[in-house]
Design a protein around this motif. Structure first.
Motif, PDB file in Angstrom:
ATOM      1  N   VAL A  57     -14.875  27.907  57.557  1.00 55.27           N
ATOM      2  CA  VAL A  57     -14.589  26.837  58.495  1.00 55.27           C
ATOM      3  C   VAL A  57     -15.714  26.815  59.520  1.00 55.27           C
ATOM      4  O   VAL A  57     -16.067  27.849  60.078  1.00 55.27           O
ATOM      5  N   PRO A  58     -16.318  25.645  59.788  1.00 62.75           N
ATOM      6  CA  PRO A  58     -17.413  25.607  60.763  1.00 62.75           C
ATOM      7  C   PRO A  58     -16.944  26.077  62.139  1.00 62.75           C
ATOM      8  O   PRO A  58     -15.828  25.790  62.546  1.00 62.75           O
ATOM      9  N   LEU A  59     -17.789  26.791  62.818  1.00 63.66           N
ATOM     10  CA  LEU A  59     -17.470  27.285  64.155  1.00 63.66           C
ATOM     11  C   LEU A  59     -18.113  26.371  65.177  1.00 63.66           C
ATOM     12  O   LEU A  59     -19.317  26.172  65.173  1.00 63.66           O
ATOM     13  N   PHE A  60     -17.312  25.783  66.038  1.00 65.37           N
ATOM     14  CA  PHE A  60     -17.808  24.919  67.088  1.00 65.37           C
ATOM     15  C   PHE A  60     -17.945  25.744  68.356  1.00 65.37           C
ATOM     16  O   PHE A  60     -17.101  26.579  68.645  1.00 65.37           O
ATOM     17  N   PRO A  61     -18.988  25.512  69.153  1.00 61.20           N
ATOM     18  CA  PRO A  61     -19.081  26.217  70.433  1.00 61.20           C
ATOM     19  C   PRO A  61     -17.936  25.780  71.345  1.00 61.20           C
ATOM     20  O   PRO A  61     -17.424  24.677  71.214  1.00 61.20           O
ATOM     21  N   ALA A  62     -17.566  26.647  72.274  1.00 63.42           N
ATOM     22  CA  ALA A  62     -16.430  26.375  73.161  1.00 63.42           C
ATOM     23  C   ALA A  62     -16.600  25.065  73.910  1.00 63.42           C
ATOM     24  O   ALA A  62     -15.639  24.350  74.148  1.00 63.42           O
ATOM     25  N   GLU A  63     -17.837  24.700  74.271  1.00 66.22           N
ATOM     26  CA  GLU A  63     -18.026  23.470  75.033  1.00 66.22           C
ATOM     27  C   GLU A  63     -17.763  22.222  74.191  1.00 66.22           C
ATOM     28  O   GLU A  63     -17.635  21.136  74.717  1.00 66.22           O
ATOM     29  N   ASN A 115      -5.135  39.572  72.121  1.00 63.66           N
ATOM     30  CA  ASN A 115      -5.686  39.642  73.479  1.00 63.66           C
ATOM     31  C   ASN A 115      -6.163  38.291  73.983  1.00 63.66           C
ATOM     32  O   ASN A 115      -6.996  38.220  74.875  1.00 63.66           O
ATOM     33  N   GLY A 116      -5.656  37.213  73.420  1.00 67.24           N
ATOM     34  CA  GLY A 116      -6.060  35.881  73.848  1.00 67.24           C
ATOM     35  C   GLY A 116      -6.955  35.226  72.813  1.00 67.24           C
ATOM     36  O   GLY A 116      -7.221  35.774  71.757  1.00 67.24           O
ATOM     37  N   TYR A 117      -7.444  34.061  73.153  1.00 71.68           N
ATOM     38  CA  TYR A 117      -8.199  33.246  72.202  1.00 71.68           C
ATOM     39  C   TYR A 117      -9.684  33.581  72.248  1.00 71.68           C
ATOM     40  O   TYR A 117     -10.311  33.578  73.295  1.00 71.68           O
ATOM     41  N   ASP A 118     -10.233  33.857  71.086  1.00 73.26           N
ATOM     42  CA  ASP A 118     -11.673  34.052  70.906  1.00 73.26           C
ATOM     43  C   ASP A 118     -11.990  33.453  69.535  1.00 73.26           C
ATOM     44  O   ASP A 118     -11.607  34.011  68.503  1.00 73.26           O
ATOM     45  N   ALA A 119     -12.683  32.307  69.523  1.00 69.11           N
ATOM     46  CA  ALA A 119     -12.930  31.579  68.273  1.00 69.11           C
ATOM     47  C   ALA A 119     -13.652  32.435  67.242  1.00 69.11           C
ATOM     48  O   ALA A 119     -13.274  32.456  66.070  1.00 69.11           O
ATOM     49  N   GLU A 120     -14.674  33.143  67.654  1.00 65.86           N
ATOM     50  CA  GLU A 120     -15.442  33.951  66.699  1.00 65.86           C
ATOM     51  C   GLU A 120     -14.601  35.083  66.121  1.00 65.86           C
ATOM     52  O   GLU A 120     -14.645  35.346  64.922  1.00 65.86           O
ATOM     53  N   ALA A 121     -13.827  35.760  66.969  1.00 65.89           N
ATOM     54  CA  ALA A 121     -12.980  36.854  66.483  1.00 65.89           C
ATOM     55  C   ALA A 121     -11.904  36.320  65.538  1.00 65.89           C
ATOM     56  O   ALA A 121     -11.599  36.927  64.509  1.00 65.89           O
ATOM     57  N   TYR A 161      -9.329   6.217  66.556  1.00 63.92           N
ATOM     58  CA  TYR A 161      -7.868   6.294  66.612  1.00 63.92           C
ATOM     59  C   TYR A 161      -7.413   7.738  66.478  1.00 63.92           C
ATOM     60  O   TYR A 161      -6.581   8.227  67.241  1.00 63.92           O
ATOM     61  N   VAL A 162      -7.983   8.458  65.519  1.00 66.83           N
ATOM     62  CA  VAL A 162      -7.632   9.860  65.286  1.00 66.83           C
ATOM     63  C   VAL A 162      -8.083  10.721  66.464  1.00 66.83           C
ATOM     64  O   VAL A 162      -7.332  11.577  66.943  1.00 66.83           O
ATOM     65  N   ALA A 163      -9.290  10.505  66.962  1.00 68.53           N
ATOM     66  CA  ALA A 163      -9.808  11.305  68.084  1.00 68.53           C
ATOM     67  C   ALA A 163      -8.944  11.152  69.330  1.00 68.53           C
ATOM     68  O   ALA A 163      -8.731  12.122  70.063  1.00 68.53           O
ATOM     69  N   GLU A 164      -8.411   9.954  69.571  1.00 70.86           N
ATOM     70  CA  GLU A 164      -7.552   9.715  70.734  1.00 70.86           C
ATOM     71  C   GLU A 164      -6.203  10.418  70.623  1.00 70.86           C
ATOM     72  O   GLU A 164      -5.511  10.586  71.613  1.00 70.86           O
ATOM     73  N   ARG A 165      -5.830  10.844  69.434  1.00 74.46           N
ATOM     74  CA  ARG A 165      -4.515  11.435  69.182  1.00 74.46           C
ATOM     75  C   ARG A 165      -4.604  12.874  68.693  1.00 74.46           C
ATOM     76  O   ARG A 165      -3.684  13.400  68.101  1.00 74.46           O
ATOM     77  N   SER A 166      -5.748  13.502  68.955  1.00 76.36           N
ATOM     78  CA  SER A 166      -5.958  14.870  68.489  1.00 76.36           C
ATOM     79  C   SER A 166      -6.831  15.632  69.476  1.00 76.36           C
ATOM     80  O   SER A 166      -7.423  15.045  70.369  1.00 76.36           O
ATOM     81  N   VAL A 167      -6.880  16.951  69.295  1.00 72.63           N
ATOM     82  CA  VAL A 167      -7.686  17.819  70.147  1.00 72.63           C
ATOM     83  C   VAL A 167      -8.563  18.697  69.258  1.00 72.63           C
ATOM     84  O   VAL A 167      -8.052  19.381  68.367  1.00 72.63           O
ATOM     85  N   LEU A 168      -9.866  18.671  69.507  1.00 77.66           N
ATOM     86  CA  LEU A 168     -10.800  19.537  68.794  1.00 77.66           C
ATOM     87  C   LEU A 168     -10.827  20.872  69.524  1.00 77.66           C
ATOM     88  O   LEU A 168     -11.098  20.930  70.722  1.00 77.66           O
ATOM     89  N   VAL A 169     -10.528  21.953  68.809  1.00 76.90           N
ATOM     90  CA  VAL A 169     -10.503  23.283  69.422  1.00 76.90           C
ATOM     91  C   VAL A 169     -11.743  24.071  69.010  1.00 76.90           C
ATOM     92  O   VAL A 169     -12.400  23.721  68.026  1.00 76.90           O
ATOM     93  N   PRO A 170     -12.096  25.118  69.751  1.00 77.68           N
ATOM     94  CA  PRO A 170     -13.360  25.817  69.500  1.00 77.68           C
ATOM     95  C   PRO A 170     -13.572  26.366  68.099  1.00 77.68           C
ATOM     96  O   PRO A 170     -14.713  26.464  67.662  1.00 77.68           O
ATOM     97  N   HIS A 171     -12.524  26.706  67.359  1.00 73.89           N
ATOM     98  CA  HIS A 171     -12.768  27.221  66.009  1.00 73.89           C
ATOM     99  C   HIS A 171     -12.940  26.111  64.977  1.00 73.89           C
ATOM    100  O   HIS A 171     -13.115  26.386  63.801  1.00 73.89           O
ATOM    101  N   GLY A 172     -12.948  24.861  65.402  1.00 75.04           N
ATOM    102  CA  GLY A 172     -13.324  23.757  64.532  1.00 75.04           C
ATOM    103  C   GLY A 172     -12.219  22.850  64.057  1.00 75.04           C
ATOM    104  O   GLY A 172     -12.492  21.769  63.551  1.00 75.04           O
TER     105      GLY A 172
END
Length: 202
Positions: free
Chosen positions: A179-185, A158-164, A14-25
């Motif tokens: 905060v755990p870092l998720f890969p962009a994919e 300069n835009g989005y960069d999860a690691e930076a 239910y939560v996953a259908e109503r949310s977006v996981l972004v690269p920084h976690g």
């Protein structure tokens, strides 16, 4: 009330259908919000509807009723986040101490790092950036707009960069939890916006 494993899995879907996981976690909620910028939903339990703060509801499902004076805190400091790995139970006193240690406490002479839009304004801006899918440049702009921390502003400029971004957050707030870092994919597309259906656990 602690629920059976199947109920927890349904709640997570239910939560996953109503949310977006972004690269920084963070997993940003893209539906209803409380007046202070937290994820809000109407759930049905044992035939009774109730409005819940999603982050606290998830912790109650996993661990049962929370003890008195217990809150659900975000290690990422994002009120919109519903990622389980970013949630923990704490006391309000501990949460306020962490906020003060990080320079995020507001007051008459506030010189800290709180978002100048407030938690609701920040949450609404992030939701707007994710409304048409995962657009990292729009997300960076939404996060940058009210950001007071100089290093984080520089990382997002300069835009989005999860690691930076995470490196700047850690450098600005050395007492914060990592905060755990998720890969962009691992990032997901924003869900389509059908009716904001209710969740029934039983």
């Amino acid at each position: 009330m602690k629920v059976a494993r199947g109920g927890i899995e349904r709640a997570l879907e239910y939560v996953a259908e109503r949310s977006v996981l972004v690269p920084h976690g963070c997993r940003y909620w893209v539906r209803s919000l409380t007046t202070d910028g937290y994820a809000k939903a109407v759930v049905t339990e044992a035939g009774r509807e109730r409005t819940v703060r999603v982050h606290r509801w998830l912790m109650e499902l996993l661990h049962g009723p929370l003890p008195p004076r217990t809150i659900t805190a975000h290690s990422c400091n994002e009120s919109l986040c519903v990622e389980l790995d970013h949630l923990s139970n704490a006391t309000q006193r501990t949460n306020m101490r962490q906020m003060a240690d990080q320079g995020r406490a507001a007051g008459r002479a506030h010189l800290g790092y709180a978002d100048t839009r407030g938690s609701l304004g920040r949450a609404q801006a992030i939701q707007a950036a994710l409304r048409d899918g995962l657009d990292l440049d729009a997300l960076a702009a939404a996060m940058l707009a009210g950001e007071a921390r100089p290093l984080v502003r520089q990382a997002l400029a300069n835009g989005y960069d999860a690691e930076a971004y995470l490196a700047a957050v850690r450098a600005s707030d050395p007492s914060s939890a990592l905060v755990p870092l998720f890969p962009a994919e691992a990032a997901e597309e924003a869900p389509a916006a059908p009716e904001d259906g209710q969740m029934s656990l039983f």
